[in-house]
Design an enzyme around this catalytic site. Structure first.
Site, PDB file in Angstrom:
ATOM      1  N   GLY A 109      46.759  38.911  37.746  1.00 41.24           N
ATOM      2  CA  GLY A 109      47.641  37.984  38.723  1.00 41.24           C
ATOM      3  C   GLY A 109      48.927  37.578  37.654  1.00 41.24           C
ATOM      4  O   GLY A 109      49.052  38.107  36.582  1.00 41.24           O
ATOM      5  N   SER A 110      49.364  36.362  37.990  1.00 41.40           N
ATOM      6  CA  SER A 110      50.444  35.794  37.115  1.00 41.40           C
ATOM      7  C   SER A 110      50.001  35.160  36.003  1.00 41.40           C
ATOM      8  O   SER A 110      48.632  34.783  35.843  1.00 41.40           O
ATOM      9  CB  SER A 110      51.089  34.838  38.131  1.00 41.40           C
ATOM     10  OG  SER A 110      50.288  33.827  38.578  1.00 41.40           O
ATOM     11  N   GLY A 148      46.392  33.062  35.170  1.00 46.70           N
ATOM     12  CA  GLY A 148      45.623  32.933  34.084  1.00 46.70           C
ATOM     13  C   GLY A 148      45.414  31.659  33.386  1.00 46.70           C
ATOM     14  O   GLY A 148      44.340  31.437  32.623  1.00 46.70           O
ATOM     15  N   GLU A 176      44.200  40.033  33.319  1.00 47.19           N
ATOM     16  CA  GLU A 176      45.280  40.863  33.156  1.00 47.19           C
ATOM     17  C   GLU A 176      46.761  40.382  34.171  1.00 47.19           C
ATOM     18  O   GLU A 176      46.694  40.348  35.321  1.00 47.19           O
ATOM     19  CB  GLU A 176      44.832  42.018  34.324  1.00 47.19           C
ATOM     20  CG  GLU A 176      43.747  42.925  33.454  1.00 47.19           C
ATOM     21  CD  GLU A 176      44.212  43.982  32.518  1.00 47.19           C
ATOM     22  OE1 GLU A 176      45.342  43.997  32.219  1.00 47.19           O
ATOM     23  OE2 GLU A 176      43.420  44.457  31.788  1.00 47.19           O
ATOM     24  N   CYS A 194      53.121  45.195  37.399  1.00 47.31           N
ATOM     25  CA  CYS A 194      53.094  44.264  36.079  1.00 47.31           C
ATOM     26  C   CYS A 194      53.766  45.062  35.026  1.00 47.31           C
ATOM     27  O   CYS A 194      54.378  44.490  34.151  1.00 47.31           O
ATOM     28  CB  CYS A 194      51.707  44.019  35.878  1.00 47.31           C
ATOM     29  SG  CYS A 194      50.757  45.544  35.617  1.00 47.31           S
TER      30      CYS A 194
END
Ligand code: NAD
Length: 501
Positions: A232-233, A237, A254, A288
Protein backbone atom coordinates in the site's frame (compact mmCIF):
# COMPACT_ATOMS: atom_id res chain seq x y z
CA UNK A 1 -22.71 -7.76 -19.72
CA UNK A 2 -24.26 -5.96 -16.75
CA UNK A 3 -22.62 -5.48 -13.36
CA UNK A 4 -24.92 -7.92 -11.63
CA UNK A 5 -24.12 -10.79 -13.98
CA UNK A 6 -20.37 -10.10 -13.69
CA UNK A 7 -20.69 -10.51 -9.92
CA UNK A 8 -22.85 -13.57 -10.22
CA UNK A 9 -20.46 -15.27 -12.64
CA UNK A 10 -17.58 -14.60 -10.26
CA UNK A 11 -19.57 -16.13 -7.39
CA UNK A 12 -20.22 -12.94 -5.41
CA UNK A 13 -23.94 -12.28 -5.78
CA UNK A 14 -24.85 -8.73 -4.78
CA UNK A 15 -26.38 -7.99 -1.37
CA UNK A 16 -29.13 -5.42 -1.73
CA UNK A 17 -29.21 -3.63 1.61
CA UNK A 18 -26.56 -1.65 3.49
CA UNK A 19 -25.12 -3.35 6.58
CA UNK A 20 -24.52 -1.24 9.69
CA UNK A 21 -20.80 -0.50 9.96
CA UNK A 22 -20.10 -2.65 6.90
CA UNK A 23 -18.39 -1.86 3.60
CA UNK A 24 -20.09 -0.62 0.51
CA UNK A 25 -18.48 -2.20 -2.54
CA UNK A 26 -18.68 0.18 -5.45
CA UNK A 27 -17.59 0.26 -9.04
CA UNK A 28 -15.46 3.14 -10.29
CA UNK A 29 -17.06 2.62 -13.70
CA UNK A 30 -20.07 4.75 -12.75
CA UNK A 31 -19.62 5.17 -9.02
CA UNK A 32 -22.64 3.00 -8.21
CA UNK A 33 -22.91 0.65 -5.23
CA UNK A 34 -22.37 -2.98 -6.19
CA UNK A 35 -22.97 -4.72 -2.92
CA UNK A 36 -22.68 -4.48 0.86
CA UNK A 37 -20.20 -6.53 2.79
CA UNK A 38 -20.13 -7.01 6.58
CA UNK A 39 -16.81 -6.35 8.28
CA UNK A 40 -15.27 -8.76 10.76
CA UNK A 41 -15.08 -7.50 14.31
CA UNK A 42 -12.11 -7.78 16.67
CA UNK A 43 -13.32 -11.09 18.12
CA UNK A 44 -13.84 -12.69 14.71
CA UNK A 45 -10.44 -11.54 13.49
CA UNK A 46 -8.85 -12.82 16.70
CA UNK A 47 -10.54 -16.19 16.20
CA UNK A 48 -9.33 -16.40 12.58
CA UNK A 49 -5.77 -15.63 13.65
CA UNK A 50 -6.00 -18.32 16.35
CA UNK A 51 -7.39 -20.79 13.81
CA UNK A 52 -4.52 -19.97 11.44
CA UNK A 53 -2.07 -20.70 14.25
CA UNK A 54 -3.74 -24.04 14.98
CA UNK A 55 -3.68 -24.95 11.30
CA UNK A 56 -0.03 -23.98 11.10
CA UNK A 57 0.92 -26.61 13.68
CA UNK A 58 -0.43 -29.27 11.30
CA UNK A 59 0.44 -27.71 7.93
CA UNK A 60 4.13 -27.18 8.75
CA UNK A 61 4.59 -30.97 8.96
CA UNK A 62 2.93 -31.69 5.59
CA UNK A 63 5.68 -32.41 2.99
CA UNK A 64 6.26 -29.36 0.80
CA UNK A 65 5.39 -31.10 -2.51
CA UNK A 66 2.03 -32.06 -0.96
CA UNK A 67 1.57 -28.42 0.00
CA UNK A 68 2.39 -27.61 -3.61
CA UNK A 69 -0.45 -29.87 -4.71
CA UNK A 70 -2.89 -27.55 -2.93
CA UNK A 71 -1.60 -24.62 -4.97
CA UNK A 72 -1.72 -26.67 -8.18
CA UNK A 73 -5.38 -27.44 -7.59
CA UNK A 74 -6.14 -23.82 -6.75
CA UNK A 75 -4.44 -22.63 -9.98
CA UNK A 76 -6.46 -25.16 -11.99
CA UNK A 77 -9.67 -23.60 -10.66
CA UNK A 78 -8.42 -20.06 -11.30
CA UNK A 79 -7.55 -21.01 -14.88
CA UNK A 80 -11.08 -22.28 -15.35
CA UNK A 81 -12.60 -19.09 -13.92
CA UNK A 82 -10.11 -16.66 -15.48
CA UNK A 83 -12.63 -14.70 -17.56
CA UNK A 84 -15.10 -14.24 -14.71
CA UNK A 85 -12.39 -13.17 -12.25
CA UNK A 86 -10.82 -10.78 -14.78
CA UNK A 87 -14.17 -9.10 -15.39
CA UNK A 88 -14.72 -8.71 -11.65
CA UNK A 89 -11.30 -7.01 -11.30
CA UNK A 90 -12.28 -4.58 -14.06
CA UNK A 91 -15.63 -3.94 -12.43
CA UNK A 92 -14.33 -3.28 -8.93
CA UNK A 93 -10.90 -1.71 -9.54
CA UNK A 94 -11.58 -0.06 -12.91
CA UNK A 95 -8.62 -1.51 -14.84
CA UNK A 96 -9.32 -2.40 -18.46
CA UNK A 97 -10.36 -5.96 -19.19
CA UNK A 98 -7.06 -6.93 -20.76
CA UNK A 99 -5.28 -5.85 -17.56
CA UNK A 100 -7.92 -7.54 -15.38
CA UNK A 101 -7.27 -10.79 -17.23
CA UNK A 102 -3.53 -10.12 -17.02
CA UNK A 103 -3.85 -9.85 -13.26
CA UNK A 104 -5.60 -13.22 -13.07
CA UNK A 105 -2.82 -14.64 -15.26
CA UNK A 106 -0.36 -13.34 -12.67
CA UNK A 107 -2.23 -15.32 -10.02
CA UNK A 108 -1.88 -18.43 -12.18
CA UNK A 109 1.79 -17.74 -12.95
CA UNK A 110 2.83 -17.34 -9.31
CA UNK A 111 0.95 -20.53 -8.44
CA UNK A 112 2.87 -22.43 -11.14
CA UNK A 113 6.09 -20.96 -9.77
CA UNK A 114 5.12 -21.98 -6.23
CA UNK A 115 4.30 -25.54 -7.27
CA UNK A 116 7.81 -25.92 -8.72
CA UNK A 117 9.26 -24.22 -5.66
CA UNK A 118 7.60 -26.77 -3.41
CA UNK A 119 10.25 -29.25 -4.58
CA UNK A 120 13.10 -26.75 -4.39
CA UNK A 121 13.19 -25.23 -0.91
CA UNK A 122 16.93 -25.77 -0.98
CA UNK A 123 19.20 -25.43 2.01
CA UNK A 124 23.00 -25.53 2.09
CA UNK A 125 25.72 -27.80 3.33
CA UNK A 126 28.70 -25.87 4.63
CA UNK A 127 32.25 -27.12 5.22
CA UNK A 128 32.93 -27.53 8.93
CA UNK A 129 36.29 -26.61 10.47
CA UNK A 130 35.94 -29.52 12.90
CA UNK A 131 36.72 -33.15 11.98
CA UNK A 132 33.70 -35.47 12.00
CA UNK A 133 31.21 -32.62 11.81
CA UNK A 134 28.93 -31.20 9.21
CA UNK A 135 27.17 -27.87 9.04
CA UNK A 136 23.81 -27.38 7.41
CA UNK A 137 21.50 -24.51 6.68
CA UNK A 138 17.82 -25.42 6.51
CA UNK A 139 14.64 -23.46 6.00
CA UNK A 140 11.59 -24.04 8.16
CA UNK A 141 8.06 -22.61 8.07
CA UNK A 142 7.52 -19.41 10.02
CA UNK A 143 3.90 -19.40 11.19
CA UNK A 144 0.74 -17.55 10.17
CA UNK A 145 1.56 -14.80 7.65
CA UNK A 146 -0.57 -11.63 7.55
CA UNK A 147 -1.14 -10.28 4.05
CA UNK A 148 -2.52 -6.74 3.75
CA UNK A 149 -3.25 -5.64 0.19
CA UNK A 150 -4.00 -2.48 -1.82
CA UNK A 151 -6.94 -1.80 -4.12
CA UNK A 152 -5.01 -1.64 -7.38
CA UNK A 153 -3.98 -5.31 -7.53
CA UNK A 154 -6.94 -6.80 -5.70
CA UNK A 155 -6.07 -10.44 -6.47
CA UNK A 156 -2.47 -10.78 -7.64
CA UNK A 157 -0.70 -9.34 -4.59
CA UNK A 158 -2.41 -11.78 -2.25
CA UNK A 159 -1.47 -14.61 -4.61
CA UNK A 160 2.19 -13.53 -4.76
CA UNK A 161 2.29 -13.85 -1.00
CA UNK A 162 -0.13 -16.69 -0.33
CA UNK A 163 1.15 -19.14 -2.96
CA UNK A 164 4.71 -18.84 -1.63
CA UNK A 165 3.74 -18.68 2.04
CA UNK A 166 1.57 -21.80 1.78
CA UNK A 167 4.15 -23.98 -0.01
CA UNK A 168 6.67 -22.79 2.57
CA UNK A 169 4.45 -24.36 5.24
CA UNK A 170 2.83 -21.22 6.62
CA UNK A 171 -0.81 -20.36 6.94
CA UNK A 172 -2.20 -17.06 5.64
CA UNK A 173 -4.54 -14.36 6.91
CA UNK A 174 -5.57 -11.92 4.16
CA UNK A 175 -6.85 -8.40 4.84
CA UNK A 176 -7.75 -6.95 1.42
CA UNK A 177 -8.36 -3.29 0.64
CA UNK A 178 -11.71 -1.99 1.84
CA UNK A 179 -12.11 -0.63 -1.71
CA UNK A 180 -12.08 -4.09 -3.35
CA UNK A 181 -13.71 -6.63 -1.03
CA UNK A 182 -15.58 -8.46 -3.80
CA UNK A 183 -12.39 -9.48 -5.60
CA UNK A 184 -11.09 -10.90 -2.34
CA UNK A 185 -14.33 -12.73 -1.59
CA UNK A 186 -14.42 -14.26 -5.09
CA UNK A 187 -10.80 -15.43 -5.12
CA UNK A 188 -10.80 -16.63 -1.54
CA UNK A 189 -13.99 -18.58 -2.04
CA UNK A 190 -12.13 -20.63 -4.66
CA UNK A 191 -9.26 -21.20 -2.24
CA UNK A 192 -11.67 -22.27 0.51
CA UNK A 193 -13.37 -24.76 -1.79
CA UNK A 194 -10.05 -26.21 -2.90
CA UNK A 195 -8.87 -26.47 0.70
CA UNK A 196 -12.15 -28.17 1.64
CA UNK A 197 -11.63 -30.82 -1.03
CA UNK A 198 -8.00 -31.52 -0.12
CA UNK A 199 -7.68 -33.91 2.77
CA UNK A 200 -4.03 -33.00 3.47
CA UNK A 201 -4.91 -29.36 4.18
CA UNK A 202 -6.17 -28.20 7.57
CA UNK A 203 -9.40 -26.28 6.86
CA UNK A 204 -7.99 -23.07 8.37
CA UNK A 205 -4.78 -22.77 6.30
CA UNK A 206 -6.10 -19.75 4.41
CA UNK A 207 -8.15 -17.08 6.15
CA UNK A 208 -9.84 -13.91 4.93
CA UNK A 209 -10.72 -10.97 7.15
CA UNK A 210 -12.78 -8.07 5.84
CA UNK A 211 -12.16 -4.73 7.47
CA UNK A 212 -10.69 -1.26 7.30
CA UNK A 213 -7.38 0.04 8.63
CA UNK A 214 -8.17 -1.25 12.14
CA UNK A 215 -8.24 -4.83 10.89
CA UNK A 216 -4.76 -4.30 9.44
CA UNK A 217 -3.61 -2.87 12.75
CA UNK A 218 -4.89 -5.94 14.59
CA UNK A 219 -2.81 -8.13 12.27
CA UNK A 220 0.20 -5.83 12.77
CA UNK A 221 -0.12 -6.17 16.55
CA UNK A 222 -0.76 -9.91 16.82
CA UNK A 223 2.11 -11.80 18.41
CA UNK A 224 0.83 -14.95 16.66
CA UNK A 225 1.84 -13.51 13.28
CA UNK A 226 5.61 -13.59 12.78
CA UNK A 227 5.48 -11.97 9.32
CA UNK A 228 3.23 -9.21 8.02
CA UNK A 229 3.41 -8.56 4.29
CA UNK A 230 1.81 -5.19 3.61
CA UNK A 231 1.26 -3.56 0.24
CA UNK A 232 0.00 0.00 0.00
CA UNK A 233 1.00 3.61 0.43
CA UNK A 234 4.19 4.74 2.12
CA UNK A 235 2.00 6.36 4.80
CA UNK A 236 0.55 2.94 5.58
CA UNK A 237 4.02 1.37 5.81
CA UNK A 238 5.26 4.18 8.01
CA UNK A 239 2.43 3.46 10.48
CA UNK A 240 2.53 -0.33 10.23
CA UNK A 241 6.29 -1.04 10.16
CA UNK A 242 7.09 0.25 13.68
CA UNK A 243 4.06 -1.56 15.15
CA UNK A 244 5.26 -4.89 13.81
CA UNK A 245 8.85 -4.13 14.80
CA UNK A 246 7.77 -3.20 18.34
CA UNK A 247 6.89 -6.84 18.95
CA UNK A 248 9.96 -8.06 17.01
CA UNK A 249 7.78 -9.30 14.16
CA UNK A 250 9.04 -9.07 10.60
CA UNK A 251 7.42 -7.02 7.94
CA UNK A 252 7.66 -7.23 4.17
CA UNK A 253 6.75 -3.78 2.90
CA UNK A 254 5.71 -3.05 -0.70
CA UNK A 255 4.95 0.67 -0.72
CA UNK A 256 4.64 3.61 -3.06
CA UNK A 257 6.82 4.25 -6.09
CA UNK A 258 7.82 7.34 -8.04
CA UNK A 259 9.28 5.73 -11.09
CA UNK A 260 11.33 7.40 -13.80
CA UNK A 261 12.56 6.58 -17.28
CA UNK A 262 15.52 8.18 -19.02
CA UNK A 263 15.41 8.67 -22.79
CA UNK A 264 18.88 9.14 -24.23
CA UNK A 265 19.88 10.52 -27.66
CA UNK A 266 20.39 7.02 -29.12
CA UNK A 267 16.95 5.72 -28.06
CA UNK A 268 14.63 4.05 -30.53
CA UNK A 269 11.89 6.65 -30.23
CA UNK A 270 9.02 4.64 -31.72
CA UNK A 271 9.68 1.78 -29.29
CA UNK A 272 10.16 4.21 -26.40
CA UNK A 273 6.85 5.94 -27.11
CA UNK A 274 4.88 2.69 -26.93
CA UNK A 275 6.55 1.69 -23.67
CA UNK A 276 6.18 5.15 -22.12
CA UNK A 277 2.49 5.55 -22.90
CA UNK A 278 1.59 2.12 -21.52
CA UNK A 279 3.69 2.64 -18.39
CA UNK A 280 2.39 6.17 -17.70
CA UNK A 281 -1.25 6.10 -18.81
CA UNK A 282 -2.04 2.38 -18.53
CA UNK A 283 -4.12 1.33 -15.50
CA UNK A 284 -5.03 5.07 -15.39
CA UNK A 285 -1.69 5.67 -13.65
CA UNK A 286 -2.71 3.47 -10.73
CA UNK A 287 0.15 0.99 -10.57
CA UNK A 288 2.91 1.20 -8.00
CA UNK A 289 5.27 0.86 -10.99
CA UNK A 290 3.52 3.52 -13.11
CA UNK A 291 5.94 5.78 -14.96
CA UNK A 292 5.67 9.21 -13.34
CA UNK A 293 8.82 11.07 -14.41
CA UNK A 294 10.30 11.11 -17.91
CA UNK A 295 13.85 12.44 -18.12
CA UNK A 296 14.61 13.24 -21.76
CA UNK A 297 17.83 14.40 -23.38
CA UNK A 298 17.33 18.02 -24.37
CA UNK A 299 18.12 17.25 -28.02
CA UNK A 300 15.00 15.05 -28.22
CA UNK A 301 12.72 16.82 -25.80
CA UNK A 302 10.66 18.86 -28.30
CA UNK A 303 10.21 15.91 -30.65
CA UNK A 304 9.26 13.43 -27.92
CA UNK A 305 6.91 15.88 -26.21
CA UNK A 306 5.15 16.36 -29.57
CA UNK A 307 4.83 12.59 -30.03
CA UNK A 308 3.49 12.20 -26.50
CA UNK A 309 0.94 15.00 -26.85
CA UNK A 310 -0.37 13.37 -30.02
CA UNK A 311 -0.52 9.88 -28.48
CA UNK A 312 -2.17 11.17 -25.29
CA UNK A 313 -4.83 13.09 -27.20
CA UNK A 314 -5.95 9.93 -28.96
CA UNK A 315 -6.03 7.55 -25.96
CA UNK A 316 -9.53 6.07 -25.67
CA UNK A 317 -10.83 6.94 -22.18
CA UNK A 318 -13.97 5.18 -20.98
CA UNK A 319 -15.52 2.13 -19.44
CA UNK A 320 -12.87 -0.52 -18.77
CA UNK A 321 -15.34 -3.15 -19.95
CA UNK A 322 -15.43 -1.69 -23.49
CA UNK A 323 -13.05 -3.49 -25.83
CA UNK A 324 -11.37 -0.38 -27.25
CA UNK A 325 -10.80 1.49 -23.98
CA UNK A 326 -7.19 1.95 -22.91
CA UNK A 327 -7.71 4.29 -19.94
CA UNK A 328 -10.37 3.42 -17.38
CA UNK A 329 -11.53 5.45 -14.38
CA UNK A 330 -9.72 6.55 -11.24
CA UNK A 331 -10.74 4.55 -8.20
CA UNK A 332 -12.83 7.33 -6.61
CA UNK A 333 -13.44 11.05 -6.13
CA UNK A 334 -10.55 11.32 -3.65
CA UNK A 335 -8.09 10.16 -6.32
CA UNK A 336 -9.47 12.79 -8.71
CA UNK A 337 -9.10 15.57 -6.12
CA UNK A 338 -5.49 14.53 -5.38
CA UNK A 339 -4.70 14.52 -9.10
CA UNK A 340 -6.14 18.00 -9.58
CA UNK A 341 -4.20 19.38 -6.63
CA UNK A 342 -0.95 17.88 -8.00
CA UNK A 343 -1.67 19.57 -11.34
CA UNK A 344 -2.39 22.86 -9.56
CA UNK A 345 0.97 22.54 -7.78
CA UNK A 346 2.64 21.93 -11.16
CA UNK A 347 1.11 25.10 -12.62
CA UNK A 348 2.19 26.97 -9.51
CA UNK A 349 5.74 25.73 -10.09
CA UNK A 350 5.66 27.17 -13.63
CA UNK A 351 5.14 23.90 -15.51
CA UNK A 352 2.92 23.48 -18.58
CA UNK A 353 0.04 21.06 -18.04
CA UNK A 354 -1.51 19.29 -21.03
CA UNK A 355 -4.63 17.19 -20.35
CA UNK A 356 -5.62 16.05 -16.88
CA UNK A 357 -9.19 17.29 -17.21
CA UNK A 358 -12.23 15.22 -16.32
CA UNK A 359 -13.86 13.18 -19.09
CA UNK A 360 -17.55 12.28 -18.90
CA UNK A 361 -18.30 9.18 -20.97
CA UNK A 362 -22.04 9.03 -21.71
CA UNK A 363 -24.01 7.40 -18.89
CA UNK A 364 -20.98 7.15 -16.60
CA UNK A 365 -21.22 10.55 -14.88
CA UNK A 366 -20.61 9.04 -11.45
CA UNK A 367 -17.18 7.73 -12.53
CA UNK A 368 -13.99 9.77 -12.29
CA UNK A 369 -12.44 9.57 -15.75
CA UNK A 370 -9.56 11.79 -16.77
CA UNK A 371 -7.51 12.49 -19.83
CA UNK A 372 -3.98 11.45 -18.76
CA UNK A 373 -1.85 14.51 -18.08
CA UNK A 374 1.54 15.57 -19.40
CA UNK A 375 3.40 18.09 -17.27
CA UNK A 376 6.30 19.75 -19.06
CA UNK A 377 8.81 21.25 -16.67
CA UNK A 378 12.40 22.52 -16.60
CA UNK A 379 13.03 21.58 -12.96
CA UNK A 380 12.16 18.72 -10.62
CA UNK A 381 9.86 20.62 -8.26
CA UNK A 382 8.65 19.38 -4.88
CA UNK A 383 5.29 17.90 -5.98
CA UNK A 384 7.19 15.61 -8.37
CA UNK A 385 8.83 13.93 -5.39
CA UNK A 386 5.44 12.69 -4.18
CA UNK A 387 3.58 9.72 -5.59
CA UNK A 388 0.24 10.98 -6.93
CA UNK A 389 -1.73 7.85 -7.75
CA UNK A 390 -3.12 9.08 -11.06
CA UNK A 391 -1.97 9.38 -14.70
CA UNK A 392 0.41 12.33 -14.52
CA UNK A 393 3.65 12.15 -16.48
CA UNK A 394 6.20 14.85 -15.67
CA UNK A 395 8.60 15.44 -18.56
CA UNK A 396 11.91 17.08 -17.75
CA UNK A 397 14.95 17.67 -20.00
CA UNK A 398 18.55 16.80 -19.12
CA UNK A 399 21.87 17.82 -20.62
CA UNK A 400 24.31 15.10 -19.54
CA UNK A 401 23.95 11.51 -18.42
CA UNK A 402 25.15 12.07 -14.84
CA UNK A 403 22.50 14.74 -14.42
CA UNK A 404 19.83 12.33 -15.74
CA UNK A 405 20.84 9.67 -13.22
CA UNK A 406 20.86 12.19 -10.40
CA UNK A 407 17.34 13.38 -11.31
CA UNK A 408 16.08 9.83 -11.46
CA UNK A 409 17.52 8.89 -8.05
CA UNK A 410 16.80 12.09 -6.14
CA UNK A 411 13.35 11.08 -4.88
CA UNK A 412 12.45 9.31 -1.64
CA UNK A 413 10.96 6.25 -3.34
CA UNK A 414 12.97 3.51 -5.08
CA UNK A 415 10.71 1.02 -6.82
CA UNK A 416 11.15 0.85 -10.58
CA UNK A 417 13.14 2.57 -13.31
CA UNK A 418 13.98 2.34 -16.99
CA UNK A 419 16.36 3.65 -19.60
CA UNK A 420 15.75 3.86 -23.33
CA UNK A 421 19.07 3.77 -25.14
CA UNK A 422 21.02 1.80 -27.72
CA UNK A 423 24.30 2.98 -26.22
CA UNK A 424 25.76 0.03 -24.36
CA UNK A 425 27.82 2.21 -22.03
CA UNK A 426 24.77 4.12 -20.88
CA UNK A 427 22.71 0.96 -20.45
CA UNK A 428 25.41 -0.79 -18.43
CA UNK A 429 26.08 2.28 -16.29
CA UNK A 430 22.36 2.52 -15.55
CA UNK A 431 22.34 -1.11 -14.40
CA UNK A 432 25.57 -0.81 -12.40
CA UNK A 433 26.13 0.00 -8.74
CA UNK A 434 26.41 3.68 -9.66
CA UNK A 435 23.24 3.67 -11.77
CA UNK A 436 19.59 3.31 -10.80
CA UNK A 437 18.99 3.02 -7.04
CA UNK A 438 15.68 1.18 -7.51
CA UNK A 439 14.65 -2.42 -6.86
CA UNK A 440 13.80 -2.78 -10.55
CA UNK A 441 15.87 -1.41 -13.45
CA UNK A 442 14.91 -2.02 -17.08
CA UNK A 443 16.52 -1.30 -20.45
CA UNK A 444 14.34 -0.51 -23.47
CA UNK A 445 11.15 -1.56 -21.74
CA UNK A 446 9.05 0.50 -19.35
CA UNK A 447 9.15 0.38 -15.55
CA UNK A 448 5.74 -1.28 -15.17
CA UNK A 449 4.46 -4.75 -15.99
CA UNK A 450 6.93 -6.99 -14.17
CA UNK A 451 7.02 -10.76 -14.63
CA UNK A 452 6.57 -13.00 -11.60
CA UNK A 453 9.91 -14.79 -12.09
CA UNK A 454 11.96 -11.94 -10.63
CA UNK A 455 11.91 -10.66 -7.06
CA UNK A 456 9.55 -7.67 -6.91
CA UNK A 457 9.98 -4.65 -4.65
CA UNK A 458 11.91 -1.48 -4.08
CA UNK A 459 14.26 0.49 -1.90
CA UNK A 460 14.01 3.59 0.30
CA UNK A 461 10.41 4.62 1.08
CA UNK A 462 9.14 1.79 -1.11
CA UNK A 463 9.92 -0.32 1.95
CA UNK A 464 12.74 -2.70 0.95
CA UNK A 465 10.53 -5.81 0.68
CA UNK A 466 10.81 -8.43 -2.06
CA UNK A 467 8.08 -10.82 -3.03
CA UNK A 468 7.13 -13.04 -5.96
CA UNK A 469 9.99 -14.80 -7.79
CA UNK A 470 13.73 -15.47 -7.43
CA UNK A 471 14.54 -16.33 -3.79
CA UNK A 472 11.82 -14.10 -2.27
CA UNK A 473 10.43 -17.31 -0.71
CA UNK A 474 13.16 -17.11 1.93
CA UNK A 475 11.33 -14.20 3.55
CA UNK A 476 8.49 -16.59 4.37
CA UNK A 477 10.73 -19.05 6.21
CA UNK A 478 13.06 -19.13 9.16
CA UNK A 479 16.67 -20.09 8.57
CA UNK A 480 18.23 -22.62 10.87
CA UNK A 481 21.96 -23.36 11.02
CA UNK A 482 22.62 -26.90 12.19
CA UNK A 483 25.84 -28.56 13.34
CA UNK A 484 26.05 -32.35 13.52
CA UNK A 485 28.95 -34.14 15.23
CA UNK A 486 29.19 -37.67 13.86
CA UNK A 487 32.60 -38.39 15.49
CA UNK A 488 33.34 -39.72 18.97
CA UNK A 489 35.48 -36.66 19.85
CA UNK A 490 34.24 -33.29 21.13
CA UNK A 491 36.38 -30.61 19.42
CA UNK A 492 35.32 -26.99 19.94
CA UNK A 493 35.27 -24.36 17.23
CA UNK A 494 38.15 -21.89 16.92
CA UNK A 495 40.41 -24.41 18.69
CA UNK A 496 39.02 -23.48 22.11
CA UNK A 497 40.17 -25.89 24.84
CA UNK A 498 37.80 -26.70 27.69
CA UNK A 499 38.96 -30.00 29.26
CA UNK A 500 36.31 -31.66 31.41
CA UNK A 501 37.33 -34.85 33.32
P1 NAD B 1 -3.47 2.22 1.27
O1 NAD B 1 -2.17 2.45 1.93
O2 NAD B 1 -4.53 3.22 1.41
O3 NAD B 1 -4.11 0.82 1.77
C1 NAD B 1 -3.45 -0.41 1.57
C2 NAD B 1 -3.94 -1.42 2.60
O4 NAD B 1 -3.42 -1.07 3.89
C3 NAD B 1 -5.45 -1.48 2.77
O5 NAD B 1 -5.83 -2.83 2.95
C4 NAD B 1 -5.70 -0.67 4.03
O6 NAD B 1 -6.87 -1.03 4.72
C5 NAD B 1 -4.46 -1.01 4.84
N1 NAD B 1 -4.03 0.00 5.82
C6 NAD B 1 -4.03 1.34 5.68
N2 NAD B 1 -3.46 1.93 6.75
C7 NAD B 1 -3.10 0.93 7.59
C8 NAD B 1 -2.46 0.91 8.87
N3 NAD B 1 -2.11 2.03 9.49
N4 NAD B 1 -2.22 -0.28 9.45
C9 NAD B 1 -2.58 -1.44 8.82
N5 NAD B 1 -3.19 -1.48 7.61
C10 NAD B 1 -3.45 -0.30 7.01
O7 NAD B 1 -3.14 1.98 -0.29
P2 NAD B 1 -4.13 1.91 -1.55
O8 NAD B 1 -4.67 3.26 -1.84
O9 NAD B 1 -5.06 0.77 -1.41
O10 NAD B 1 -3.11 1.50 -2.72
C11 NAD B 1 -2.32 2.41 -3.43
C12 NAD B 1 -0.91 2.46 -2.86
O11 NAD B 1 -0.34 1.15 -2.80
C13 NAD B 1 0.04 3.26 -3.74
O12 NAD B 1 0.88 4.01 -2.91
C14 NAD B 1 0.82 2.19 -4.49
O13 NAD B 1 2.08 2.61 -4.95
C15 NAD B 1 0.94 1.15 -3.42
N6 NAD B 1 1.20 -0.16 -4.00
C16 NAD B 1 2.47 -0.66 -3.86
C17 NAD B 1 2.78 -1.88 -4.44
C18 NAD B 1 4.15 -2.46 -4.35
O14 NAD B 1 4.30 -3.63 -4.61
N7 NAD B 1 5.17 -1.67 -3.99
C19 NAD B 1 1.79 -2.60 -5.14
C20 NAD B 1 0.51 -2.06 -5.23
C21 NAD B 1 0.23 -0.83 -4.65
Amino acid sequence: MNFRSIMQEAGVPPAAAPIAGGLQAHTPIDGSALSYVPIDNVEVIGARIAAAQEAFLVWRAVPPPVRGELIRRFARRVRRDKQALGRLISLESGKILSEGLGEVQEVIDICDFAVGLSRQLYGLTIASERPGHHLLERWHPLGPVGVITAFNFPMAVWAWNAALALVCGNTVIWKPSEKTPLCALALHRIMSEVVGDFAAAHPAVSQLVIGRREAGEQIADSALIPLVSATGSTAMGRALGPRVAARFGRSLLELGGNNAAIVTPSADLALSLRAIVFAAAGTAGQRCTTLRRLIVHRSLATQLKGMLRKAYASLPVGSPLERDTLVGPLIDAGAFVRMQSALAAARQAGATVVGGDRVLPPGLDGGYYVRPALVETETQFEAMREETFAPILYVIPYDNFEQALALQNEVRQGLSSAIFTTDMREAETFLSATGSDCGIANVNTGPSGAEIGGAFGGEKETGGGRESGSDAWKTYMRRQTQTVNYSSAMPLAQGVQFPVE
